[in-house]
Design a protein around this motif. Sequence first.
Motif, mmCIF file in Angstrom:
data_model
loop_
_atom_site.group_PDB
_atom_site.id
_atom_site.type_symbol
_atom_site.label_atom_id
_atom_site.label_comp_id
_atom_site.label_asym_id
_atom_site.label_seq_id
_atom_site.Cartn_x
_atom_site.Cartn_y
_atom_site.Cartn_z
ATOM 1 N N MET A 48 -22.187 40.549 56.192
ATOM 2 C CA MET A 48 -21.231 40.429 55.090
ATOM 3 C C MET A 48 -19.828 40.093 55.706
ATOM 4 O O MET A 48 -19.525 40.969 56.968
ATOM 5 N N LYS A 49 -18.917 39.287 55.301
ATOM 6 C CA LYS A 49 -17.828 38.741 55.979
ATOM 7 C C LYS A 49 -16.721 39.684 55.533
ATOM 8 O O LYS A 49 -16.560 40.049 54.390
ATOM 9 N N SER A 50 -15.807 40.016 56.354
ATOM 10 C CA SER A 50 -14.872 40.802 56.335
ATOM 11 C C SER A 50 -13.525 39.885 56.276
ATOM 12 O O SER A 50 -13.411 39.126 57.002
ATOM 13 N N THR A 51 -12.686 40.260 55.242
ATOM 14 C CA THR A 51 -11.513 39.427 55.099
ATOM 15 C C THR A 51 -10.168 40.470 54.917
ATOM 16 O O THR A 51 -10.323 41.663 54.664
ATOM 17 N N ILE A 52 -9.256 39.941 55.525
ATOM 18 C CA ILE A 52 -8.008 40.721 55.765
ATOM 19 C C ILE A 52 -7.054 40.146 54.722
ATOM 20 O O ILE A 52 -7.053 38.980 54.441
ATOM 21 N N LEU A 53 -6.506 41.114 53.941
ATOM 22 C CA LEU A 53 -5.632 40.709 52.834
ATOM 23 C C LEU A 53 -4.317 40.474 53.320
ATOM 24 O O LEU A 53 -3.588 40.966 54.020
ATOM 25 N N ASN A 54 -4.084 39.303 52.865
ATOM 26 C CA ASN A 54 -2.846 38.560 53.075
ATOM 27 C C ASN A 54 -1.824 38.967 51.902
ATOM 28 O O ASN A 54 -1.953 38.382 50.731
ATOM 29 N N THR A 55 -1.130 40.002 51.950
ATOM 30 C CA THR A 55 -0.234 40.597 50.840
ATOM 31 C C THR A 55 0.783 39.588 50.218
ATOM 32 O O THR A 55 0.708 39.463 49.143
ATOM 33 N N GLY A 56 0.980 38.819 51.337
ATOM 34 C CA GLY A 56 2.185 37.957 50.601
ATOM 35 C C GLY A 56 1.319 36.582 49.945
ATOM 36 O O GLY A 56 2.009 36.419 48.827
ATOM 37 N N GLU A 57 0.230 36.278 50.385
ATOM 38 C CA GLU A 57 -0.280 35.393 49.609
ATOM 39 C C GLU A 57 -1.057 36.249 48.074
ATOM 40 O O GLU A 57 -0.847 35.548 47.095
ATOM 41 N N TRP A 58 -1.461 37.271 48.288
ATOM 42 C CA TRP A 58 -2.176 37.971 47.135
ATOM 43 C C TRP A 58 -1.138 38.335 45.930
ATOM 44 O O TRP A 58 -1.162 38.120 45.028
ATOM 45 N N LEU A 59 0.246 38.712 46.584
ATOM 46 C CA LEU A 59 1.286 39.032 45.544
ATOM 47 C C LEU A 59 1.974 37.821 45.399
ATOM 48 O O LEU A 59 3.146 37.858 44.872
ATOM 49 N N SER A 60 1.626 36.604 45.579
ATOM 50 C CA SER A 60 2.694 35.323 45.386
ATOM 51 C C SER A 60 2.460 35.226 43.867
ATOM 52 O O SER A 60 3.182 34.392 43.184
ATOM 53 N N LYS A 61 1.639 35.861 43.039
ATOM 54 C CA LYS A 61 1.462 35.874 41.640
ATOM 55 C C LYS A 61 1.521 36.891 40.965
ATOM 56 O O LYS A 61 0.879 37.925 41.669
ATOM 57 N N PRO A 62 1.598 37.565 39.898
ATOM 58 C CA PRO A 62 1.626 38.869 39.240
ATOM 59 C C PRO A 62 -0.002 39.310 39.231
ATOM 60 O O PRO A 62 -0.760 38.396 38.919
ATOM 61 N N ARG A 63 -0.323 40.396 39.398
ATOM 62 C CA ARG A 63 -1.503 40.869 39.629
ATOM 63 C C ARG A 63 -1.684 42.360 38.671
ATOM 64 O O ARG A 63 -0.516 43.039 38.599
ATOM 65 N N ILE A 64 -2.895 42.261 38.128
ATOM 66 C CA ILE A 64 -2.974 43.511 37.058
ATOM 67 C C ILE A 64 -4.125 44.415 37.841
ATOM 68 O O ILE A 64 -4.944 43.897 38.335
ATOM 69 N N VAL A 65 -3.488 45.571 38.041
ATOM 70 C CA VAL A 65 -4.409 46.628 38.920
ATOM 71 C C VAL A 65 -4.676 47.669 37.970
ATOM 72 O O VAL A 65 -3.842 48.157 37.114
ATOM 73 N N ILE A 66 -5.955 48.211 37.931
ATOM 74 C CA ILE A 66 -6.282 49.704 37.519
ATOM 75 C C ILE A 66 -6.520 50.623 38.549
ATOM 76 O O ILE A 66 -7.152 50.359 39.495
ATOM 77 N N GLY A 67 -5.899 51.700 38.331
ATOM 78 C CA GLY A 67 -6.491 52.951 38.953
ATOM 79 C C GLY A 67 -6.861 54.119 38.367
ATOM 80 O O GLY A 67 -6.472 54.196 37.162
ATOM 81 N N ILE A 68 -8.092 54.821 38.802
ATOM 82 C CA ILE A 68 -8.513 55.889 37.975
ATOM 83 C C ILE A 68 -8.968 56.957 38.992
ATOM 84 O O ILE A 68 -9.516 56.569 40.080
ATOM 85 N N MET A 69 -8.811 58.023 38.421
ATOM 86 C CA MET A 69 -9.385 59.413 39.223
ATOM 87 C C MET A 69 -9.395 60.349 38.270
ATOM 88 O O MET A 69 -9.113 60.175 37.125
ATOM 89 N N SER A 70 -10.350 61.256 38.722
ATOM 90 C CA SER A 70 -10.456 62.491 37.994
ATOM 91 C C SER A 70 -10.246 63.747 39.057
ATOM 92 O O SER A 70 -10.592 63.876 40.079
ATOM 93 N N GLY A 71 -9.473 64.824 38.502
ATOM 94 C CA GLY A 71 -9.043 65.851 39.446
ATOM 95 C C GLY A 71 -10.198 67.004 39.188
ATOM 96 O O GLY A 71 -11.159 66.916 38.528
ATOM 97 N N THR A 72 -9.914 67.929 40.045
ATOM 98 C CA THR A 72 -10.705 69.092 40.319
ATOM 99 C C THR A 72 -10.773 69.843 38.767
ATOM 100 O O THR A 72 -11.733 70.917 38.638
ATOM 101 N N SER A 73 -9.855 69.583 38.087
ATOM 102 C CA SER A 73 -9.705 70.292 36.644
ATOM 103 C C SER A 73 -11.089 69.509 35.842
ATOM 104 O O SER A 73 -11.543 70.422 34.840
#
Length: 141
Positions: free
Chosen positions: A1-26
Amino acid sequence: MKSTILNTGEWLSKPRIVIGIMSGTSLDGGDIAIARFDNNNGKHTFTQLHEYTQEFSRPAFVQFKRLIEEPVTIAEVCDASVFLMQLYQAAIETACQQANISIQEIDAIGIHGQTVWHSPKPHEYIDTQLRSTLQLASGSS
């Protein structure tokens, strides 16, 4: 499997939509946030687009609680991990529908998982001292 280093400048060169999800101990359910990240002349900003909580069903709650409180087999832990991801997938789809955002518009999803073991105090394990934690999440779903 090829490993890729994220270039944040390139990745954020356009708007990105991101989802975060978690569930707590409750164990009350999966909490989702949908956000847009922008690069405005070198300044990184984000805007929350939507939030959503998908409550766990009673059977799911009981099973996750059992994993935390009782001895179980590794097969049960594995099944719960895959099942959790199915719950997360359904919750993400619902959140996107509510926000009128297509799944294809999502650039990244960050998942914390469900904590089923947490031992923050150092303890001995094979001639060493360590702390440990285990969160369910399986990319195989």
